[in-house]
Design a protein around this motif. Structure first.
Motif, PDB file in Angstrom:
ATOM      1  N   UNK A 141       0.778  -1.247   0.000  1.00  0.00           N
ATOM      2  CA  UNK A 141       0.000   0.000   0.000  1.00  0.00           C
ATOM      3  C   UNK A 141       0.803   1.287   0.000  1.00  0.00           C
ATOM      4  N   UNK A 142       2.021   1.250  -0.515  1.00  0.00           N
ATOM      5  CA  UNK A 142       2.867   2.454  -0.563  1.00  0.00           C
ATOM      6  C   UNK A 142       2.221   3.563  -1.378  1.00  0.00           C
ATOM      7  N   UNK A 143       1.834   3.210  -2.607  1.00  0.00           N
ATOM      8  CA  UNK A 143       1.256   4.220  -3.492  1.00  0.00           C
ATOM      9  C   UNK A 143      -0.102   4.688  -2.974  1.00  0.00           C
ATOM     10  N   UNK A 144      -0.892   3.752  -2.456  1.00  0.00           N
ATOM     11  CA  UNK A 144      -2.209   4.126  -1.897  1.00  0.00           C
ATOM     12  C   UNK A 144      -2.044   5.114  -0.751  1.00  0.00           C
ATOM     13  N   UNK A 145      -1.060   4.841   0.078  1.00  0.00           N
ATOM     14  CA  UNK A 145      -0.818   5.705   1.228  1.00  0.00           C
ATOM     15  C   UNK A 145      -0.422   7.108   0.765  1.00  0.00           C
ATOM     16  N   UNK A 146       0.451   7.160  -0.215  1.00  0.00           N
ATOM     17  CA  UNK A 146       0.871   8.461  -0.742  1.00  0.00           C
ATOM     18  C   UNK A 146      -0.288   9.180  -1.408  1.00  0.00           C
ATOM     19  N   UNK A 147      -1.094   8.438  -2.138  1.00  0.00           N
ATOM     20  CA  UNK A 147      -2.275   9.044  -2.765  1.00  0.00           C
ATOM     21  C   UNK A 147      -3.191   9.641  -1.710  1.00  0.00           C
ATOM     22  N   UNK A 148      -3.418   8.852  -0.650  1.00  0.00           N
ATOM     23  CA  UNK A 148      -4.298   9.314   0.419  1.00  0.00           C
ATOM     24  C   UNK A 148      -3.724  10.570   1.071  1.00  0.00           C
ATOM     25  N   UNK A 149      -2.435  10.576   1.327  1.00  0.00           N
ATOM     26  CA  UNK A 149      -1.808  11.734   1.951  1.00  0.00           C
ATOM     27  C   UNK A 149      -1.922  12.954   1.048  1.00  0.00           C
ATOM     28  N   UNK A 150      -1.772  12.710  -0.234  1.00  0.00           N
ATOM     29  CA  UNK A 150      -1.797  13.809  -1.189  1.00  0.00           C
ATOM     30  C   UNK A 150      -3.211  14.363  -1.349  1.00  0.00           C
ATOM     31  N   UNK A 151      -4.185  13.467  -1.368  1.00  0.00           N
ATOM     32  CA  UNK A 151      -5.547  13.943  -1.557  1.00  0.00           C
ATOM     33  C   UNK A 151      -6.083  14.652  -0.335  1.00  0.00           C
ATOM     34  N   UNK A 179       7.707  13.530  -0.452  1.00  0.00           N
ATOM     35  CA  UNK A 179       7.646  12.067  -0.477  1.00  0.00           C
ATOM     36  C   UNK A 179       8.165  11.512  -1.791  1.00  0.00           C
ATOM     37  N   UNK A 180       8.875  10.406  -1.694  1.00  0.00           N
ATOM     38  CA  UNK A 180       9.299   9.686  -2.891  1.00  0.00           C
ATOM     39  C   UNK A 180       8.743   8.274  -2.811  1.00  0.00           C
ATOM     40  N   UNK A 181       8.030   7.888  -3.853  1.00  0.00           N
ATOM     41  CA  UNK A 181       7.473   6.535  -3.949  1.00  0.00           C
ATOM     42  C   UNK A 181       8.543   5.645  -4.575  1.00  0.00           C
TER      43      UNK A 181
END
Ligand code: GTP
Ligand code: MG
Length: 371
Positions: free
Chosen positions: A91-101, A132-134
Protein backbone atom coordinates in the motif's frame (compact mmCIF):
# COMPACT_ATOMS: atom_id res chain seq x y z
CA UNK A 1 44.94 5.15 -21.26
CA UNK A 2 43.45 8.37 -22.64
CA UNK A 3 41.90 7.96 -26.04
CA UNK A 4 39.27 9.51 -28.24
CA UNK A 5 36.96 8.41 -30.99
CA UNK A 6 37.67 10.13 -34.34
CA UNK A 7 34.13 11.43 -34.74
CA UNK A 8 34.19 12.91 -31.28
CA UNK A 9 37.57 14.52 -31.86
CA UNK A 10 36.23 16.07 -35.05
CA UNK A 11 33.09 17.29 -33.24
CA UNK A 12 35.07 18.93 -30.50
CA UNK A 13 37.13 20.83 -33.06
CA UNK A 14 34.11 21.50 -35.29
CA UNK A 15 36.07 19.87 -38.12
CA UNK A 16 34.96 17.18 -40.53
CA UNK A 17 35.88 13.64 -39.57
CA UNK A 18 37.11 12.96 -43.11
CA UNK A 19 39.74 15.69 -42.68
CA UNK A 20 40.94 14.00 -39.51
CA UNK A 21 41.12 10.67 -41.31
CA UNK A 22 42.99 12.27 -44.24
CA UNK A 23 45.61 13.70 -41.88
CA UNK A 24 46.00 10.35 -40.15
CA UNK A 25 46.44 8.75 -43.55
CA UNK A 26 49.21 11.23 -44.36
CA UNK A 27 50.96 9.90 -41.28
CA UNK A 28 50.58 6.41 -42.66
CA UNK A 29 47.64 5.16 -40.61
CA UNK A 30 44.36 3.98 -42.09
CA UNK A 31 41.32 4.67 -39.93
CA UNK A 32 37.56 4.49 -39.93
CA UNK A 33 35.42 7.22 -38.41
CA UNK A 34 34.54 5.03 -35.42
CA UNK A 35 38.16 4.19 -34.58
CA UNK A 36 39.67 5.33 -31.34
CA UNK A 37 43.06 7.02 -31.38
CA UNK A 38 45.33 7.78 -28.44
CA UNK A 39 45.51 11.21 -26.86
CA UNK A 40 49.01 12.00 -28.21
CA UNK A 41 47.96 11.32 -31.80
CA UNK A 42 44.76 13.31 -31.25
CA UNK A 43 46.79 16.24 -30.00
CA UNK A 44 49.07 16.14 -33.06
CA UNK A 45 46.09 16.12 -35.39
CA UNK A 46 44.37 18.94 -33.53
CA UNK A 47 47.48 21.10 -33.66
CA UNK A 48 47.95 20.32 -37.32
CA UNK A 49 44.45 21.66 -37.89
CA UNK A 50 45.37 24.85 -36.06
CA UNK A 51 43.70 24.17 -32.72
CA UNK A 52 45.22 24.70 -29.33
CA UNK A 53 44.93 21.65 -27.17
CA UNK A 54 44.20 21.67 -23.49
CA UNK A 55 44.19 18.26 -21.91
CA UNK A 56 42.02 17.92 -18.87
CA UNK A 57 42.10 15.33 -16.15
CA UNK A 58 38.98 13.90 -14.52
CA UNK A 59 39.59 15.92 -11.39
CA UNK A 60 39.64 19.15 -13.41
CA UNK A 61 36.48 18.34 -15.30
CA UNK A 62 34.49 17.56 -12.18
CA UNK A 63 36.18 20.27 -10.12
CA UNK A 64 33.82 22.36 -8.04
CA UNK A 65 30.74 20.77 -9.54
CA UNK A 66 29.38 19.53 -6.25
CA UNK A 67 30.04 21.62 -3.25
CA UNK A 68 29.16 18.75 -0.95
CA UNK A 69 32.10 19.11 1.40
CA UNK A 70 31.60 22.76 2.22
CA UNK A 71 28.24 23.03 3.94
CA UNK A 72 29.12 26.07 6.01
CA UNK A 73 26.58 28.17 4.12
CA UNK A 74 23.78 25.68 4.76
CA UNK A 75 21.95 27.70 7.36
CA UNK A 76 18.38 27.93 6.06
CA UNK A 77 15.66 25.41 6.92
CA UNK A 78 14.71 22.59 4.56
CA UNK A 79 11.74 20.21 4.40
CA UNK A 80 12.41 16.52 4.96
CA UNK A 81 12.59 14.09 2.06
CA UNK A 82 10.78 10.87 2.94
CA UNK A 83 11.12 7.66 0.95
CA UNK A 84 8.22 5.23 1.22
CA UNK A 85 9.33 1.62 1.07
CA UNK A 86 7.85 -1.78 1.71
CA UNK A 87 6.77 -5.08 0.22
CA UNK A 88 4.85 -5.27 -3.06
CA UNK A 89 1.16 -4.41 -2.65
CA UNK A 90 1.47 -3.38 0.97
CA UNK A 91 0.00 0.00 0.00
CA UNK A 92 2.87 2.45 -0.56
CA UNK A 93 1.26 4.22 -3.49
CA UNK A 94 -2.21 4.13 -1.90
CA UNK A 95 -0.82 5.70 1.23
CA UNK A 96 0.87 8.46 -0.74
CA UNK A 97 -2.27 9.04 -2.76
CA UNK A 98 -4.30 9.31 0.42
CA UNK A 99 -1.81 11.73 1.95
CA UNK A 100 -1.80 13.81 -1.19
CA UNK A 101 -5.55 13.94 -1.56
CA UNK A 102 -6.04 14.86 2.07
CA UNK A 103 -3.93 17.80 1.05
CA UNK A 104 -5.76 18.89 -2.09
CA UNK A 105 -7.58 21.97 -0.89
CA UNK A 106 -9.52 22.72 -4.03
CA UNK A 107 -11.17 19.30 -3.92
CA UNK A 108 -11.15 18.86 -7.66
CA UNK A 109 -12.80 15.54 -8.46
CA UNK A 110 -10.39 12.87 -9.53
CA UNK A 111 -7.47 15.26 -9.54
CA UNK A 112 -4.73 15.28 -12.13
CA UNK A 113 -3.17 12.01 -13.09
CA UNK A 114 0.45 12.39 -12.13
CA UNK A 115 3.20 10.09 -13.14
CA UNK A 116 5.79 11.84 -11.05
CA UNK A 117 6.98 9.55 -8.26
CA UNK A 118 7.77 12.41 -5.94
CA UNK A 119 5.59 15.09 -4.39
CA UNK A 120 5.13 17.47 -1.51
CA UNK A 121 2.46 17.29 1.14
CA UNK A 122 1.69 20.05 3.62
CA UNK A 123 1.04 18.86 7.15
CA UNK A 124 -2.33 20.30 8.25
CA UNK A 125 -1.09 20.39 11.85
CA UNK A 126 2.09 22.41 11.45
CA UNK A 127 1.74 23.77 7.92
CA UNK A 128 5.16 22.31 7.22
CA UNK A 129 5.96 20.62 3.96
CA UNK A 130 7.15 17.05 3.53
CA UNK A 131 8.55 15.68 0.29
CA UNK A 132 7.65 12.07 -0.48
CA UNK A 133 9.30 9.69 -2.89
CA UNK A 134 7.47 6.53 -3.95
CA UNK A 135 9.62 3.50 -4.73
CA UNK A 136 8.07 1.00 -7.09
CA UNK A 137 9.75 -2.29 -6.31
CA UNK A 138 12.79 -0.43 -4.93
CA UNK A 139 14.42 -0.39 -8.36
CA UNK A 140 14.88 3.35 -8.39
CA UNK A 141 16.15 3.52 -4.85
CA UNK A 142 18.58 0.65 -5.33
CA UNK A 143 19.92 2.23 -8.51
CA UNK A 144 20.35 5.52 -6.74
CA UNK A 145 22.08 4.00 -3.79
CA UNK A 146 24.38 1.98 -6.02
CA UNK A 147 25.46 5.26 -7.58
CA UNK A 148 26.12 6.88 -4.25
CA UNK A 149 23.19 9.25 -4.26
CA UNK A 150 21.78 10.20 -0.92
CA UNK A 151 18.32 11.59 -1.32
CA UNK A 152 16.30 10.55 1.68
CA UNK A 153 16.20 11.88 5.24
CA UNK A 154 13.58 9.49 6.63
CA UNK A 155 12.23 6.11 5.49
CA UNK A 156 8.58 5.26 6.00
CA UNK A 157 8.33 1.49 6.06
CA UNK A 158 4.88 0.34 4.98
CA UNK A 159 3.85 -3.08 6.29
CA UNK A 160 0.40 -4.51 5.55
CA UNK A 161 -1.23 -5.59 8.79
CA UNK A 162 -2.84 -8.62 7.13
CA UNK A 163 0.37 -9.84 5.50
CA UNK A 164 3.14 -8.98 7.92
CA UNK A 165 6.88 -8.72 7.36
CA UNK A 166 7.78 -10.03 3.91
CA UNK A 167 11.06 -10.32 1.94
CA UNK A 168 10.96 -6.79 0.54
CA UNK A 169 10.09 -5.45 3.99
CA UNK A 170 13.34 -6.94 5.23
CA UNK A 171 15.17 -5.56 2.23
CA UNK A 172 13.80 -2.10 2.96
CA UNK A 173 14.95 -2.38 6.58
CA UNK A 174 18.45 -3.19 5.33
CA UNK A 175 18.35 -0.20 2.97
CA UNK A 176 17.36 2.15 5.76
CA UNK A 177 20.01 0.78 8.09
CA UNK A 178 22.74 0.92 5.45
CA UNK A 179 21.81 4.51 4.64
CA UNK A 180 21.73 5.30 8.40
CA UNK A 181 18.34 6.93 7.95
CA UNK A 182 15.71 7.01 10.71
CA UNK A 183 12.66 4.85 10.06
CA UNK A 184 8.98 5.24 10.86
CA UNK A 185 6.75 2.17 10.49
CA UNK A 186 3.30 2.59 8.94
CA UNK A 187 1.25 -0.50 9.69
CA UNK A 188 -1.24 -0.26 6.84
CA UNK A 189 -4.58 -1.91 5.94
CA UNK A 190 -5.67 -1.73 9.56
CA UNK A 191 -9.27 -1.69 8.28
CA UNK A 192 -9.04 -5.30 7.15
CA UNK A 193 -10.80 -7.90 9.31
CA UNK A 194 -7.69 -10.08 9.31
CA UNK A 195 -5.37 -7.22 10.27
CA UNK A 196 -2.94 -8.23 13.01
CA UNK A 197 -0.80 -5.20 13.86
CA UNK A 198 0.56 -6.85 17.00
CA UNK A 199 2.04 -9.64 14.89
CA UNK A 200 3.72 -7.07 12.62
CA UNK A 201 5.42 -5.51 15.63
CA UNK A 202 6.80 -8.83 16.89
CA UNK A 203 7.92 -9.83 13.41
CA UNK A 204 9.78 -6.53 13.09
CA UNK A 205 11.54 -7.32 16.35
CA UNK A 206 13.12 -10.34 14.67
CA UNK A 207 14.76 -7.92 12.25
CA UNK A 208 16.04 -5.62 14.93
CA UNK A 209 13.36 -3.03 14.49
CA UNK A 210 12.02 -2.36 17.96
CA UNK A 211 8.90 -0.23 18.16
CA UNK A 212 8.14 1.97 21.16
CA UNK A 213 5.41 -0.24 22.59
CA UNK A 214 7.92 -3.09 22.72
CA UNK A 215 10.53 -1.00 24.48
CA UNK A 216 12.37 0.35 21.43
CA UNK A 217 12.62 3.77 19.87
CA UNK A 218 11.07 3.19 16.43
CA UNK A 219 7.78 5.03 15.99
CA UNK A 220 4.91 3.05 14.49
CA UNK A 221 1.52 4.28 13.36
CA UNK A 222 -1.46 2.10 12.48
CA UNK A 223 -3.02 3.48 9.32
CA UNK A 224 -5.53 2.71 6.62
CA UNK A 225 -4.87 4.29 3.25
CA UNK A 226 -8.32 3.09 2.23
CA UNK A 227 -10.23 4.77 5.04
CA UNK A 228 -7.82 7.68 5.62
CA UNK A 229 -7.23 6.51 9.17
CA UNK A 230 -4.44 8.14 11.20
CA UNK A 231 -2.88 9.94 8.24
CA UNK A 232 -2.54 13.17 10.26
CA UNK A 233 -0.80 11.21 12.97
CA UNK A 234 1.66 9.77 10.45
CA UNK A 235 2.40 13.24 9.08
CA UNK A 236 2.86 14.55 12.60
CA UNK A 237 5.32 11.76 13.45
CA UNK A 238 7.30 12.50 10.31
CA UNK A 239 7.36 16.21 11.14
CA UNK A 240 8.58 15.44 14.67
CA UNK A 241 11.32 13.18 13.40
CA UNK A 242 12.32 15.84 10.85
CA UNK A 243 12.58 18.48 13.59
CA UNK A 244 15.08 16.26 15.40
CA UNK A 245 17.21 16.08 12.25
CA UNK A 246 17.48 19.89 12.01
CA UNK A 247 17.79 19.80 8.24
CA UNK A 248 19.62 22.78 6.81
CA UNK A 249 20.36 24.07 3.36
CA UNK A 250 21.32 27.11 1.33
CA UNK A 251 18.63 28.12 -1.15
CA UNK A 252 20.67 30.96 -2.62
CA UNK A 253 23.30 28.98 -4.46
CA UNK A 254 23.10 27.35 -7.91
CA UNK A 255 21.05 24.16 -7.73
CA UNK A 256 22.28 20.68 -6.96
CA UNK A 257 19.97 17.70 -7.04
CA UNK A 258 19.39 14.09 -7.99
CA UNK A 259 17.46 12.59 -10.90
CA UNK A 260 14.66 10.40 -9.49
CA UNK A 261 13.48 9.18 -12.87
CA UNK A 262 13.75 10.24 -16.51
CA UNK A 263 12.08 9.34 -19.75
CA UNK A 264 11.74 10.35 -23.34
CA UNK A 265 8.29 11.86 -23.75
CA UNK A 266 6.77 11.83 -27.21
CA UNK A 267 5.54 15.39 -27.09
CA UNK A 268 7.84 17.06 -24.58
CA UNK A 269 11.15 15.36 -25.32
CA UNK A 270 13.44 14.24 -22.50
CA UNK A 271 11.76 14.76 -19.12
CA UNK A 272 13.64 14.28 -15.85
CA UNK A 273 12.05 14.23 -12.42
CA UNK A 274 14.61 15.91 -10.23
CA UNK A 275 14.76 16.37 -6.50
CA UNK A 276 16.47 19.69 -5.85
CA UNK A 277 18.63 19.27 -2.77
CA UNK A 278 20.48 22.53 -2.43
CA UNK A 279 20.17 25.91 -4.06
CA UNK A 280 17.42 26.94 -6.44
CA UNK A 281 16.86 25.60 -9.94
CA UNK A 282 15.51 28.14 -12.42
CA UNK A 283 14.19 28.23 -15.95
CA UNK A 284 17.12 29.16 -18.20
CA UNK A 285 19.74 27.44 -16.05
CA UNK A 286 22.30 25.30 -17.86
CA UNK A 287 22.36 21.88 -16.24
CA UNK A 288 24.36 18.68 -16.42
CA UNK A 289 23.25 15.28 -15.13
CA UNK A 290 25.36 12.24 -15.86
CA UNK A 291 26.34 12.40 -19.51
CA UNK A 292 23.42 14.67 -20.45
CA UNK A 293 23.13 18.44 -20.51
CA UNK A 294 20.55 21.03 -21.40
CA UNK A 295 19.09 24.46 -20.78
CA UNK A 296 16.05 24.33 -18.52
CA UNK A 297 13.11 25.16 -20.79
CA UNK A 298 10.34 24.57 -18.28
CA UNK A 299 9.84 23.34 -14.73
CA UNK A 300 6.65 21.49 -13.81
CA UNK A 301 5.61 21.10 -10.18
CA UNK A 302 4.12 17.95 -8.62
CA UNK A 303 0.72 19.64 -9.01
CA UNK A 304 1.25 19.86 -12.76
CA UNK A 305 1.80 23.62 -12.69
CA UNK A 306 4.49 25.42 -14.64
CA UNK A 307 6.84 27.10 -12.19
CA UNK A 308 9.76 29.49 -12.61
CA UNK A 309 11.97 27.97 -9.94
CA UNK A 310 12.32 25.09 -7.49
CA UNK A 311 14.14 25.35 -4.17
CA UNK A 312 15.65 22.76 -1.81
CA UNK A 313 13.66 19.54 -1.19
CA UNK A 314 11.31 20.40 -4.05
CA UNK A 315 10.66 17.73 -6.70
CA UNK A 316 10.17 19.04 -10.23
CA UNK A 317 9.97 17.81 -13.76
CA UNK A 318 12.77 19.37 -15.78
CA UNK A 319 12.29 19.93 -19.51
CA UNK A 320 15.12 20.91 -21.82
CA UNK A 321 17.65 18.10 -21.53
CA UNK A 322 19.23 16.98 -24.81
CA UNK A 323 18.63 13.38 -23.77
CA UNK A 324 17.17 11.64 -20.72
CA UNK A 325 19.69 11.24 -17.88
CA UNK A 326 19.59 8.17 -15.62
CA UNK A 327 17.92 7.69 -12.23
CA UNK A 328 20.49 8.49 -9.59
CA UNK A 329 22.46 10.93 -11.76
CA UNK A 330 23.38 14.05 -9.87
CA UNK A 331 22.27 17.30 -11.36
CA UNK A 332 24.35 20.45 -11.21
CA UNK A 333 23.96 23.93 -12.65
CA UNK A 334 27.03 25.16 -14.52
CA UNK A 335 28.04 28.62 -15.68
CA UNK A 336 27.81 28.14 -19.44
CA UNK A 337 27.19 25.71 -22.27
CA UNK A 338 30.88 25.26 -23.06
CA UNK A 339 31.47 24.00 -19.53
CA UNK A 340 28.42 21.74 -19.76
CA UNK A 341 29.69 20.30 -23.05
CA UNK A 342 33.14 19.74 -21.62
CA UNK A 343 31.74 17.84 -18.63
CA UNK A 344 29.21 15.75 -20.52
CA UNK A 345 31.47 14.83 -23.42
CA UNK A 346 34.11 13.77 -20.93
CA UNK A 347 31.57 11.65 -19.05
CA UNK A 348 30.14 10.18 -22.24
CA UNK A 349 33.66 9.14 -23.17
CA UNK A 350 34.23 7.58 -19.75
CA UNK A 351 30.93 5.76 -20.05
CA UNK A 352 31.87 4.30 -23.44
CA UNK A 353 35.24 3.22 -22.12
CA UNK A 354 33.63 1.52 -19.16
CA UNK A 355 31.16 -0.23 -21.45
CA UNK A 356 33.99 -1.34 -23.75
CA UNK A 357 35.96 -2.58 -20.75
CA UNK A 358 33.03 -4.61 -19.48
CA UNK A 359 32.43 -6.09 -22.94
CA UNK A 360 36.06 -7.17 -23.25
CA UNK A 361 35.81 -8.46 -19.69
CA UNK A 362 32.79 -10.51 -20.71
CA UNK A 363 34.68 -11.84 -23.68
CA UNK A 364 37.49 -12.85 -21.35
CA UNK A 365 35.18 -14.79 -19.11
CA UNK A 366 33.48 -16.36 -22.11
CA UNK A 367 36.84 -17.56 -23.36
CA UNK A 368 37.63 -18.95 -19.95
CA UNK A 369 34.34 -20.77 -20.00
CA UNK A 370 35.12 -22.31 -23.37
CA UNK A 371 38.62 -23.48 -22.54
P1 GTP B 1 3.76 -1.80 -5.48
O1 GTP B 1 4.01 -0.42 -5.95
O2 GTP B 1 3.32 -2.74 -6.55
O3 GTP B 1 4.89 -2.36 -4.66
O4 GTP B 1 2.48 -1.77 -4.48
P2 GTP B 1 2.14 -0.69 -3.40
O5 GTP B 1 2.85 -1.00 -2.14
O6 GTP B 1 2.28 0.67 -3.95
O7 GTP B 1 0.60 -1.02 -3.11
P3 GTP B 1 -0.69 -0.27 -3.69
O8 GTP B 1 -0.82 1.06 -3.08
O9 GTP B 1 -0.67 -0.37 -5.16
O10 GTP B 1 -1.83 -1.16 -3.04
C1 GTP B 1 -1.97 -2.54 -3.29
C2 GTP B 1 -3.39 -2.97 -3.03
O11 GTP B 1 -3.72 -2.82 -1.65
C3 GTP B 1 -4.43 -2.16 -3.78
O12 GTP B 1 -5.41 -3.03 -4.24
C4 GTP B 1 -4.98 -1.20 -2.73
O13 GTP B 1 -6.30 -0.84 -3.00
C5 GTP B 1 -4.89 -2.05 -1.50
N1 GTP B 1 -4.76 -1.23 -0.28
C6 GTP B 1 -3.82 -0.27 -0.07
N2 GTP B 1 -4.01 0.29 1.15
C7 GTP B 1 -5.07 -0.32 1.70
C8 GTP B 1 -5.75 -0.18 2.97
O14 GTP B 1 -5.40 0.62 3.83
N3 GTP B 1 -6.78 -1.02 3.20
C9 GTP B 1 -7.21 -1.94 2.29
N4 GTP B 1 -8.24 -2.69 2.62
N5 GTP B 1 -6.61 -2.07 1.09
C10 GTP B 1 -5.55 -1.30 0.80
MG1 MG C 1 3.21 1.36 -5.76
Amino acid sequence: PEAINIQELANRMSERAVDVIRLLMKQGAMHKITDVIDADTAQLIAEELGHTVKRVAAADVEEGLFDTVDDSTDTGPRSPVVTVMGHVDHGKTSLLDALRHANVVSGEAGGITQHIGAYQVTSPESGKKITFIDTPGHAAFTAMRARGAKVTDIVVLVVAADDGVMPQTVEAIHHAKAAKVPMIVAINKIDKPDARPERVRTELLQHEVQVESLGGDVVDVEVSAKNNTNLDKLLEMIALQADLLELKTNAERPAEGTVIEAKLDRGRGPVATVLVQRGTLRVGDIVVAGAEMGRVRALISDQGDTVEEAGPSVPVEVLGFNGPPEAGDRLAVVENEARARQITSYRAHQKRENAAASISGMRGSLEQMMS
